[in-house]
Design a protein around this motif. Structure first.
Motif, mmCIF file in Angstrom:
data_model
loop_
_atom_site.group_PDB
_atom_site.id
_atom_site.type_symbol
_atom_site.label_atom_id
_atom_site.label_comp_id
_atom_site.label_asym_id
_atom_site.label_seq_id
_atom_site.Cartn_x
_atom_site.Cartn_y
_atom_site.Cartn_z
ATOM 1 N N ARG A 1 5.275 -0.076 -0.772
ATOM 2 C CA ARG A 1 5.860 -0.557 -2.027
ATOM 3 C C ARG A 1 6.131 0.620 -2.951
ATOM 4 O O ARG A 1 5.734 1.757 -2.673
ATOM 5 N N GLU B 1 -1.845 -3.299 -3.264
ATOM 6 C CA GLU B 1 -0.979 -4.227 -3.972
ATOM 7 C C GLU B 1 -1.282 -4.228 -5.474
ATOM 8 O O GLU B 1 -2.425 -4.066 -5.889
ATOM 9 N N THR C 1 0.208 -1.849 1.624
ATOM 10 C CA THR C 1 1.539 -2.163 2.112
ATOM 11 C C THR C 1 2.541 -1.184 1.501
ATOM 12 O O THR C 1 2.271 -0.568 0.464
#
Length: 244
Positions: free
Chosen positions: A7, A71, A5
């Motif tokens: 980030r 993550e 994702t």
């Protein structure tokens, strides 16, 4: 399946990185490691993206970017730290910590070469010498030629007093790797502001982490607004003068 994702995560500029290892120490998650002389992110899941390592890099080689990444995983961090503690080898290979042994010039049984009487005497004119202990208003700093030395230099270079403690010289000693870098830079800035230093000479070892002392001095000069003649002298781990 690995899910990524968008980030925040650290990014290392390998062109700027000199492998000093300062960021390795400051990374509590163990996400960084020195590989082939450069700091590298070894695991995206161990990097929280907060950038605690940024301020410790004397080369400004680390930034935080936003990109697709795995993550952050606290369980992976715990596993990584446990593995590091269990390892028998050093967590990172810093050139300043590499063990070296070399023969004394003339052989181990050879007596020391004769030296002039004045070389055998100390030329130190003040105390203390540790940067952390010297106040910016110390009288021996007033209008002095300042020598800022890495604390390993006097041990490696036999002619330290003869060559560097001459004239109206004030000596300060620090370690850019083991000391508080930010506190030292602030103190040096105040010294330059308040003491009317005439010149600044940095004595450093050839190991990469010692370049932090040069960075500290240059930044202090800029922050103080007191521009003085600046010189950098590099010594080898065997006591030879390499540059400067």
């Amino acid at each position: 399946m690995v899910i990524k994702t968008a980030r925040k995560i650290v990014k290392i500029d390998e062109e700027k990185c000199n492998g000093c290892g300062a960021c390795i120490i400051s990374c509590a998650e163990g996400a960084l490691r020195i590989i082939d002389g450069k700091a590298r992110l070894i695991s995206e899941t161990c990097c929280d993206g907060l950038g605690a390592c940024l301020g410790k890099c004397p080369q400004d080689a680390i930034t935080v970017e936003e990109r697709e990444a795995e993550e952050f995983d606290e369980a992976a961090v715990a596993e990584n730290l446990t593995a590091k503690e269990a390892a028998t080898e050093r967590p990172f290979s810093c050139p300043s910590a590499d063990l070296k042994q070399f023969a004394r010039k003339g052989g181990t049984s050879a007596p020391p070469a004769p030296v002039a009487d004045d070389v055998a005497e100390s030329r130190l004119t003040h105390w203390p010498v540790q940067l952390a202990l010297v106040p910016p208003t110390a009288p021996f700093l007033k209008v002095a030629d300042l020598v800022l030395s890495a604390d390993c230099v006097p041990f490696a270079y036999a002619g330290f007093h003869r060559d560097f403690l001459v004239g109206n010289t004030a000596l300060l000693v620090a370690c850019p790797k083991l000391d508080d870098f930010a506190a030292h830079q602030k103190k040096l800035t105040e010294i330059l502001k308040q003491s009317g230093i005439k010149s600044l000479t940095v004595l450093r070892m050839e190991v990469p982490c010692c370049s932090g002392l040069v960075h500290m001095a240059r930044q202090a000069i800029l922050a103080s607004g007191h521009v003085v003649p600046f010189r950098e002298i590099t010594l080898s781990v065997q006591g030879d003068r390499k540059a400067g």
